[in-house]
Design a protein around this motif. Structure first.
Motif, PDB file in Angstrom:
ATOM      1  N   LEU A 149      43.778  29.798  27.030  1.00 46.46           N
ATOM      2  CA  LEU A 149      43.441  31.007  26.729  1.00 46.46           C
ATOM      3  C   LEU A 149      41.847  30.895  27.078  1.00 46.46           C
ATOM      4  O   LEU A 149      41.924  32.234  27.403  1.00 46.46           O
ATOM      5  CB  LEU A 149      43.154  31.114  24.524  1.00 46.46           C
ATOM      6  N   ARG A 150      41.007  30.167  27.298  1.00 50.99           N
ATOM      7  CA  ARG A 150      39.841  30.232  28.023  1.00 50.99           C
ATOM      8  C   ARG A 150      39.958  31.144  29.328  1.00 50.99           C
ATOM      9  O   ARG A 150      39.721  32.075  30.540  1.00 50.99           O
ATOM     10  CB  ARG A 150      39.474  29.409  27.999  1.00 50.99           C
ATOM     11  N   GLN A 151      41.351  30.618  30.098  1.00 46.82           N
ATOM     12  CA  GLN A 151      41.365  30.982  31.230  1.00 46.82           C
ATOM     13  C   GLN A 151      42.101  32.014  31.408  1.00 46.82           C
ATOM     14  O   GLN A 151      41.794  32.850  32.616  1.00 46.82           O
ATOM     15  CB  GLN A 151      42.949  30.105  32.352  1.00 46.82           C
ATOM     16  N   LEU A 152      42.877  32.585  30.212  1.00 47.15           N
ATOM     17  CA  LEU A 152      42.954  33.940  30.438  1.00 47.15           C
ATOM     18  C   LEU A 152      42.540  34.970  29.255  1.00 47.15           C
ATOM     19  O   LEU A 152      41.925  35.776  30.565  1.00 47.15           O
ATOM     20  CB  LEU A 152      44.304  34.111  29.495  1.00 47.15           C
ATOM     21  N   HIS A 153      41.318  34.207  29.230  1.00 44.62           N
ATOM     22  CA  HIS A 153      40.724  35.315  28.453  1.00 44.62           C
ATOM     23  C   HIS A 153      39.222  35.837  29.839  1.00 44.62           C
ATOM     24  O   HIS A 153      38.693  36.792  30.319  1.00 44.62           O
ATOM     25  CB  HIS A 153      40.039  34.656  27.795  1.00 44.62           C
ATOM     26  N   GLY A 154      38.903  34.557  30.985  1.00 49.10           N
ATOM     27  CA  GLY A 154      38.631  34.929  32.335  1.00 49.10           C
ATOM     28  C   GLY A 154      38.966  35.978  33.254  1.00 49.10           C
ATOM     29  O   GLY A 154      38.646  36.879  33.606  1.00 49.10           O
ATOM     30  N   GLY A 155      40.748  35.836  33.380  1.00 46.18           N
ATOM     31  CA  GLY A 155      41.130  37.147  33.425  1.00 46.18           C
ATOM     32  C   GLY A 155      41.214  38.530  32.753  1.00 46.18           C
ATOM     33  O   GLY A 155      41.108  39.521  33.774  1.00 46.18           O
ATOM     34  N   VAL A 156      40.969  38.779  31.962  1.00 45.91           N
ATOM     35  CA  VAL A 156      40.114  39.486  30.821  1.00 45.91           C
ATOM     36  C   VAL A 156      39.148  39.741  31.328  1.00 45.91           C
ATOM     37  O   VAL A 156      39.067  41.448  31.165  1.00 45.91           O
ATOM     38  CB  VAL A 156      40.784  39.668  29.427  1.00 45.91           C
ATOM     39  N   ALA A 157      37.722  39.337  31.637  1.00 47.12           N
ATOM     40  CA  ALA A 157      37.101  39.095  31.174  1.00 47.12           C
ATOM     41  C   ALA A 157      36.687  40.041  33.094  1.00 47.12           C
ATOM     42  O   ALA A 157      35.653  40.989  33.493  1.00 47.12           O
ATOM     43  CB  ALA A 157      35.934  38.214  31.369  1.00 47.12           C
ATOM     44  N   ALA A 158      37.595  39.152  34.304  1.00 43.07           N
ATOM     45  CA  ALA A 158      37.164  39.579  35.323  1.00 43.07           C
ATOM     46  C   ALA A 158      37.721  41.304  35.635  1.00 43.07           C
ATOM     47  O   ALA A 158      37.720  42.159  35.863  1.00 43.07           O
ATOM     48  CB  ALA A 158      38.118  38.600  36.401  1.00 43.07           C
ATOM     49  N   GLY A 159      38.898  41.711  35.254  1.00 44.65           N
ATOM     50  CA  GLY A 159      39.733  42.645  35.358  1.00 44.65           C
ATOM     51  C   GLY A 159      38.582  43.984  34.350  1.00 44.65           C
ATOM     52  O   GLY A 159      38.563  44.665  35.173  1.00 44.65           O
ATOM     53  N   CYS A 160      37.880  43.175  33.825  1.00 46.45           N
ATOM     54  CA  CYS A 160      37.604  44.816  33.073  1.00 46.45           C
ATOM     55  C   CYS A 160      36.474  44.990  33.882  1.00 46.45           C
ATOM     56  O   CYS A 160      35.769  46.516  34.150  1.00 46.45           O
ATOM     57  CB  CYS A 160      37.320  44.499  31.368  1.00 46.45           C
ATOM     58  N   ALA A 161      35.705  43.534  34.525  1.00 49.12           N
ATOM     59  CA  ALA A 161      34.466  43.809  35.112  1.00 49.12           C
ATOM     60  C   ALA A 161      34.457  44.547  36.989  1.00 49.12           C
ATOM     61  O   ALA A 161      34.344  45.972  37.156  1.00 49.12           O
ATOM     62  CB  ALA A 161      33.989  42.315  35.670  1.00 49.12           C
ATOM     63  N   MET A 162      36.210  44.600  36.895  1.00 52.13           N
ATOM     64  CA  MET A 162      36.384  45.110  37.942  1.00 52.13           C
ATOM     65  C   MET A 162      36.346  46.643  37.587  1.00 52.13           C
ATOM     66  O   MET A 162      36.774  47.558  38.714  1.00 52.13           O
ATOM     67  CB  MET A 162      38.040  45.017  38.957  1.00 52.13           C
ATOM     68  N   ALA A 163      36.626  47.148  36.606  1.00 46.69           N
ATOM     69  CA  ALA A 163      36.915  48.791  35.885  1.00 46.69           C
ATOM     70  C   ALA A 163      34.831  48.864  36.735  1.00 46.69           C
ATOM     71  O   ALA A 163      35.082  50.551  37.185  1.00 46.69           O
ATOM     72  CB  ALA A 163      37.103  48.768  35.065  1.00 46.69           C
ATOM     73  N   PHE A 164      34.339  48.238  36.541  1.00 51.73           N
ATOM     74  CA  PHE A 164      32.676  48.951  37.043  1.00 51.73           C
ATOM     75  C   PHE A 164      32.319  48.756  37.949  1.00 51.73           C
ATOM     76  O   PHE A 164      32.179  50.056  39.170  1.00 51.73           O
ATOM     77  CB  PHE A 164      32.264  47.563  35.932  1.00 51.73           C
ATOM     78  N   CYS A 165      32.947  47.528  38.391  1.00 54.69           N
ATOM     79  CA  CYS A 165      32.076  47.126  40.012  1.00 54.69           C
ATOM     80  C   CYS A 165      32.984  47.490  41.022  1.00 54.69           C
ATOM     81  O   CYS A 165      32.866  48.532  42.319  1.00 54.69           O
ATOM     82  CB  CYS A 165      32.714  45.794  40.433  1.00 54.69           C
ATOM     83  N   ALA A 166      34.779  48.546  41.484  1.00 52.77           N
ATOM     84  CA  ALA A 166      34.635  49.805  42.141  1.00 52.77           C
ATOM     85  C   ALA A 166      34.385  49.812  42.225  1.00 52.77           C
ATOM     86  O   ALA A 166      34.253  50.753  43.599  1.00 52.77           O
ATOM     87  CB  ALA A 166      36.711  49.130  41.500  1.00 52.77           C
ATOM     88  N   ALA A 167      33.666  50.842  41.596  1.00 51.63           N
ATOM     89  CA  ALA A 167      33.815  52.736  41.581  1.00 51.63           C
ATOM     90  C   ALA A 167      32.170  52.095  42.989  1.00 51.63           C
ATOM     91  O   ALA A 167      31.803  53.265  43.224  1.00 51.63           O
ATOM     92  CB  ALA A 167      32.933  53.263  40.199  1.00 51.63           C
ATOM     93  N   THR A 168      31.370  51.383  42.357  1.00 47.82           N
ATOM     94  CA  THR A 168      30.763  51.269  43.948  1.00 47.82           C
ATOM     95  C   THR A 168      31.526  50.246  45.139  1.00 47.82           C
ATOM     96  O   THR A 168      29.921  50.525  46.133  1.00 47.82           O
ATOM     97  CB  THR A 168      29.645  49.610  43.374  1.00 47.82           C
ATOM     98  N   ARG A 169      32.475  50.923  45.631  1.00 46.80           N
ATOM     99  CA  ARG A 169      33.001  49.944  46.745  1.00 46.80           C
ATOM    100  C   ARG A 169      33.737  50.751  47.705  1.00 46.80           C
ATOM    101  O   ARG A 169      34.106  50.652  48.908  1.00 46.80           O
ATOM    102  CB  ARG A 169      33.811  49.171  46.615  1.00 46.80           C
TER     103      ARG A 169
END
Length: 252
Positions: A149-169
């Motif tokens: 579950l911690r690894q899956l939640h890591g995927g959740v956090a990473a995916g949400c982060a990309m919603a912010f990060c991708a707009a700067t690329r």
């Protein structure tokens, strides 16, 4: 086109992941998200099979972690960026949201019934994106595959982060400092301890996410032992150095 529809449609200029189709889609290839979340439902079985076959994963555990990262980086991206820019919460509750699987990894298209907004702010965003959607999906993947579950939640956090990060690329960018501040507002009180699973920082004038968990993508046949650019298996200084070059980096 109404102001709401125009605003949602305009987000696609920042990166393809923010594109969303408006109106209930037709065609058997579209999956309604509330059905993906059903215990033992065929829709999630289909998504897992596609990711497993595309990546050549060694087991269902690894396929679930890969799916979570790619899915979380696409399905809620429009709503997260819209909140970051305007403070409004797009109605992407599971019964209003459809996804169309990619031929390979992840999600090719996202659709919503209409560009309507829900009252409330950050807590409403948590409810729509996390409590009703990505966290229950993590639990169902954990139940089915025994992926951590911690690894899956890591995927959740990473995916949400990309919603912010991708707009700067992309060629049309949003000020990274502004989006970094919005990300920190979002992640600080996010449920499920997501704030502990990685962090967003700046490299080469863009936002990047550095994970504290591993999605096991490097174990798949398609990865051939290559880890993701954000992977915790690579020392933090090496990840930042790679992000500061023009070398292509695999991200969700």
């Amino acid at each position: 086109m109404t102001a709401g529809r125009a605003g949602v449609a305009a987000l696609a200029q920042y990166a393809p992941r923010y594109g969303v189709e408006l109106g209930e889609p037709s065609g058997s290839e579209w999956l309604r998200v509330d059905r993906i979340l059903e215990p033992d439902g065929p829709e999630l079985t289909e998504l897992l099979k596609r990711d497993h076959d595309a990546g050549g994963h060694v087991n269902d555990h690894a396929a679930a972690l890969s799916l979570m990262s790619f899915y979380a980086g696409r399905a809620p991206a429009t709503a997260l960026l819209l909140w970051a820019l305007e403070g409004r919460v797009l109605d992407i509750r599971p019964h209003n949201l459809w996804v169309r699987p990619h031929d390979g990894h992840g999600i090719a298209s996202v659709a919503i019934r209409s560009a309507r907004f829900l009252p409330g702010g950050l807590q409403t965003l948590y409810d729509v994106v996390l409590t009703q959607h990505l966290l229950p999906l993590s639990l169902e993947l954990h139940r089915r595959t025994r992926a951590g579950l911690r690894q899956l939640h890591g995927g959740v956090a990473a995916g949400c982060a990309m919603a912010f990060c991708a707009a700067t690329r992309e060629d049309i960018t949003i000020d990274p400092a502004f989006l970094l501040d919005r990300w920190q507002t979002f992640i600080t009180r996010a449920p499920a301890g997501l704030a502990r699973l990685g962090d967003v920082t700046t490299a080469a004038n863009k936002l990047v996410y550095l994970r504290n968990t591993c999605c096991l993508y490097y174990t798949s046949n398609s990865a051939a032992g290559t880890v993701c650019g954000s992977c915790c298996l690579t020392p933090r200084p090496d990840r930042l150095a790679a992000y500061n070059t023009d070398k292509p980096i695999l991200t969700v």
